[in-house]
Design a protein around this motif. Structure first.
Motif, short mmCIF file in Angstrom:
data_model
loop_
_atom_site.label_atom_id
_atom_site.label_comp_id
_atom_site.label_asym_id
_atom_site.label_seq_id
_atom_site.Cartn_x
_atom_site.Cartn_y
_atom_site.Cartn_z
N SER B 18 48.23 -69.49 11.37
CA SER B 18 47.49 -68.39 10.74
C SER B 18 47.69 -67.06 11.47
N GLY B 173 38.01 -65.80 6.91
CA GLY B 173 39.13 -66.61 7.37
C GLY B 173 39.90 -65.99 8.53
N ALA B 176 45.71 -64.02 8.75
CA ALA B 176 46.36 -65.06 7.96
C ALA B 176 47.81 -64.66 7.69
N SER B 177 48.64 -64.93 8.66
CA SER B 177 50.07 -64.72 8.46
C SER B 177 50.80 -65.38 9.61
N PRO B 178 51.81 -66.13 9.40
CA PRO B 178 52.47 -66.39 8.12
C PRO B 178 51.72 -67.33 7.18
N ARG B 179 50.80 -68.17 7.71
CA ARG B 179 50.10 -69.07 6.78
C ARG B 179 48.99 -68.32 6.07
N GLY B 180 48.96 -68.40 4.76
CA GLY B 180 47.90 -67.78 3.98
C GLY B 180 46.92 -68.84 3.54
N TYR B 181 46.68 -68.92 2.23
CA TYR B 181 45.73 -69.87 1.68
C TYR B 181 46.33 -70.59 0.49
N ARG B 183 44.03 -72.97 -1.52
CA ARG B 183 42.97 -73.24 -2.50
C ARG B 183 42.21 -71.96 -2.80
N LEU B 184 42.42 -71.43 -4.01
CA LEU B 184 41.85 -70.12 -4.34
C LEU B 184 40.60 -70.23 -5.21
N ARG B 189 38.08 -74.99 -0.29
CA ARG B 189 38.26 -74.45 1.05
C ARG B 189 39.47 -75.11 1.66
N ASP B 190 40.37 -74.29 2.22
CA ASP B 190 41.45 -74.87 3.01
C ASP B 190 40.85 -75.38 4.31
N GLU B 193 39.58 -72.92 6.87
CA GLU B 193 38.54 -71.94 6.54
C GLU B 193 37.17 -72.43 7.01
#
Ligand SMILES: Cc1cc2nc3c(=O)[nH]c(=O)nc-3n(C[C@H](O)[C@H](O)[C@H](O)COP(=O)(O)OP(=O)(O)OC[C@H]3O[C@@H](n4cnc5c(N)ncnc54)[C@H](O)[C@@H]3O)c2cc1C
Ligand code: SF4
Lengths: 542, 213
Positions: B18, B173, B176-181, B183-184, B189-190, B193
């Motif tokens: 993240s 959260g 958040a980079s490079p990993r984002g999300y 489950r929107l 919840r990822d 989170e």
């Protein structure tokens, strides 16, 4: 502390940064200062960057200047609101009027790639009638362009940026399929849809300039939600990663950290630009000068360039340069829901309704507006709660802790052109020794009526979607336009229908400042479409 | 109020996908910041510290936020946000004069400096500044309401919410980079989170927040 790209030139020595590779370079053609290039372009944002690409591809020699840094997003961008202020134009500006504008993060970028490096990617077309607001709808002024012509350029830009959008768009004349499929909606977007359904109006997924599928070296969006602080994955299709790599390939030169302070004229024609780079003032000769600094810096530069031939500033025989400054209304309605929404995930606006751009009945004001779902980051949200609701102390901390249950809708609303809203030069100077601009802005009655209608409507939509504890954020604006308006008549406009100044035949403007009216949609797609159109006009004229 | 996101720590993700290296570096540098020397008098600094306490109380059970250091850093740099209200001076001058005026207002109303007021008295002074209903002559060239809404509030709130403790306390959260999300949708919840306290849930939020990698 300024970071390295803000202090050390990156473009030069035959190369420019490769925005797709950490530490990487691509070749760049260079021009001598005494060499009279076909075009010197001031600013590399939505207008200037697009134009640099299209003119270079047409075979012209082009040097484009930007006061900002040449970033490689993969190596230079943090996921952090504070750090990324380095993307904003934070040079000194004075604001006054009865509704003084908040500048900086809100509306002004300073980067190679311009404000598109930190924009929210919403990519909309003007309603056709909004190009002829005066003759078709009875307010504002007409654009000297035909919507069908613009429609063709919108097609081109949407393809160049691989806009991700819905299969069919609910409003306006038919348009082709968007190049990439729409992004999935987040919970905040679903709340917009639920409210719109309940109130019986259309909504759709927001057409966005971020990838929903891979493209070349760029990966699709990972829904990290830091878009307005710069996209560190290159999914965002900013000018920096789309038009500018093409421009370099076609032989354009880009000069970073190059602040243009004055345009030189001789015998009624522009001869080149004076610019500050690496601590020294320099001069680049050019056959044509194109100003693309956006609606504050463009009039500022033209005013600063006043000389004995043009004592009131360049391109100012109408007296309108710097006047008719417009923003867009950006008021919002917010509420709380039982669901965990977590609107920080994904691009901030994943659903939109343009209903009130296309429906004129039921309004006691002129103009249109759209509204979108929202996903503010913590600092932005805290400032909204503290500023808009007057929360501080434990009340602020407690409300912030409920952020994952907040939902909101924000308008993008049309402000009418008024001559008293304007950019002038103050007697203070900035870090370059140049006069600081003074920005005077007041809302009128038409705007107040639109705000009242829009915030009520958005509030009702939230209510219909089940949101409680609703409140309205009444003080926010976004986007800029209007200070070098295009038109058919030299007495009432600054540039002609080709965006060429009426007074100086080889001086052009290509950015948001040429907008005669701003309509109810975000401006960048239209600015890029105008730049493509200008490039084609130049081919015919030069 | 009880912590809504018990045992959730944005900083625990510092060495995961993240956080890219750039983010780690800027947040590390921020956490290490101490108040700079050579800016504000001792008295002004005490006033500012107390104002900050009242505007953004420290999170309970979490590492404290160094808001004072961050705001003073901005004052020392005379930092520009890209606009200045025509009735206010630049950042540094606005803060110096504003803090003197807040202190003077405390003296007028309560006969002692702002730093020494009770919580209620301090809040009453701040309310007066917010509403622009001030008495001290120090406000003559500095409109109190404008100082409040264009300088004091945005600077303090922006500093506080630049800190990981504040992010954790709101269940954000975080970087958040490079990993984002992934489950929107609502109520999804990822694993990385924050889980919110929920007395009906089969396992307590504390336990669910231990998978923050
Ligand atoms: C936070 C934010 C979100 C936004 N979201 C959206 C959105 O979702 N959709 C949308 O359509 N629009 C959005 N916008 C607006 C959009 O980014 C701008 O309208 C657009 O980029 C303006 O294009 P431009 O070419 O006129 O100017 P810019 O893109 O701002 O480019 C101007 C460039 O000129 C440079 N410059 C200026 N003066 C000089 C000088 N004298 N010498 C050298 N260089 C100079 C500047 O450094 C800058 O890089 C957003 C803007 C912001 C700030
Ligand atoms: S949400 Fe997508 S476009 Fe926005 S910053 Fe993240 S990857 Fe880039």
């Amino acid at each position: 502390m300024p970071s390295e790209p803000e202090q050390q030139l990156r473009a030069g020595g035959g190369r420019a940064p490769d925005v797709f590779t950490p530490g990487g370079w691509v070749p760049m053609r260079e021009y001598g200062e005494a060499e009279e290039v076909d075009f010197a372009i001031v600013g590399t944002g939505a207008g200037g960057g697009t134009l640099a690409c299209r003119l270079a591809e047409a075979g012209f020699s082009v040097v484009a200047f930007d006061a900002g840094a040449y970033w490689r997003p993969l190596e230079d961008f943090a996921s952090d609101e504070t750090e990324q202020q380095k993307l904003y134009w934070t040079d000194r500006r004075i604001v006054d009027g009865s509704h003084p504008l908040k500048m900086g993060s809100n509306n002004s970028g300073k980067s190679v790639g311009g404000s598109t490096v930190h924009f929210a990617m919403v990519s909309l077309r003007f309603r056709p009638e909004h190009f002829k607001a005066r003759s078709k709808l009875g307010y504002g002024v007409d654009w000297p362009v035909d919507w069908r012509e613009m429609w063709r350029y919108y097609d081109e830009v949407e393809d160049a940026l691989k806009i991700a959008g819905p299969v069919s768009y609910p409003w306006g004349p038919k348009r082709g399929r968007y190049p990439y499929r729409a992004h999935p909606m987040n919970a905040a977007a679903n709340y917009l849809a639920k409210g719109a359904d309940a109130l019986g109006i259309d909504w759709t997924e927001t057409p966005l300039a971020t990838l929903s599928a891979p493209r070349g070296k760029a990966h699709p969006c990972v829904y990290r939600g830091f878009c307005v602080t710069g996209c560190s994955t290159n999914a965002k299709q900013s000018v920096l990663v789309t038009w500018l790599p093409r421009a370099l390939k076609a032989g354009a030169e880009i000069r970073d950290l190059a602040m243009v302070g004055r345009i030189e004229t001789k015998n009624g024609r522009a001869t080149g630009v004076h610019y500050l780079r690496a601590g020294a003032w320099r001069f680049q000769k050019a056959k044509n000068v194109i100003v693309a600094g956006y609606a504050i810096e463009t009039p500022r530069l033209l005013l600063m360039s006043a000389n004995s031939e043009f004592p009131d500033g360049l391109a100012n025989s109408s007296g309108l340069l710097g006047r008719n400054l417009m923003v867009q209304l950006n008021q919002a309605a917010w509420g709380q829901v039982a669901d965990e929404v977590r609107s920080y995930k994904g691009p901030p606006s994943l659903a939109i309704s343009e209903h009130w751009n296309y429906e004129d009945r039921g309004k006691d004001y002129f103009g249109g507006w759209s509204y979108m779902s929202q996903g503010p980051l913590p600092i932005t949200w805290a400032k909204s709660l503290a500023g808009g609701r007057g929360l501080w102390g434990q009340a602020l901390i407690d409300e912030m802790a409920r952020n994952n249950h907040s939902v909101g809708l924000k308008m993008v609303g049309e402000v009418l052109p008024y001559e008293h809203n304007r950019v002038t030069l103050s007697d203070e100077t900035d870090q370059y020794g140049l006069p600081v601009p003074r920005i005077t802005f007041s809302l009128g009655e038409n705007e107040q009526a639109m705000i009242a209608h829009a915030t009520d409507f958005m509030d009702r939509s939230l209510e219909a979607a089940g949101a409680a504890e609703r409140w309205k954020e009444m003080d926010d604006t976004c986007h800029l336009g209007g200070t070098a308006r295009m038109g058919d008549d030299p007495a009432t406009s600054v540039v002609d229908p080709d965006c060429r100044s009426w007074d100086i035949p080889n001086l052009w403007v290509c950015d948001g400042s040429v907008f005669p009216t701003v309509g109810g949609v975000n401006p960048s797609l239209t600015i890029q479409a105008l730049a493509c159109r200008l490039a084609d006009r130049v081919k015919a004229l030069c | 109020m009880a912590d809504r996101f018990p045992d959730y720590h944005v900083l625990a993700k510092r060495d995961t996908a993240s956080w890219n290296a750039q983010t780690g570096a800027v947040v590390d540098a921020r956490l290490a910041k101490d108040p700079p020397e050579g800016v504000l008098s001792d008295r002004q600094r005490q006033t500012l510290a107390r104002v900050i306490d009242r505007i953004v109380p420290q999170p309970e059970h979490r590492p404290p936020v160094n808001t004072l250091a961050l705001v003073m850093g901005k004052i020392a740099a005379n930092g520009s946000d890209g606009f200045r209200h025509h009735q206010l001076p630049e950042t540094r001058r606005a803060w110096e004069r504003g803090l003197d005026a807040v202190d003077a207002e405390a003296c007028v109303r309560h006969g002692s400096g702002f730093a020494f007021l009770s919580d209620d008295q301090a809040d009453a002074v701040l309310c007066a500044v917010e509403k622009g209903e001030v008495e001290a002559p120090e406000w003559q060239d500095l409109p109190a309401g404008l100082f409040w809404s264009w300088r004091l509030i945005p600077d303090i709130v922006s500093a506080y919410y630049a800190h990981p403790s504040a992010w954790s306390a709101m269940g954000f959260g975080g970087p958040a980079s490079p990993r984002g999300y992934v489950r929107l949708q609502a109520n999804r919840r990822d694993p990385w989170e924050a889980a919110e306290r929920d007395d009906q849930a089969p396992s307590p939020a504390e336990a669910r927040n231990h998978h923050a990698e």
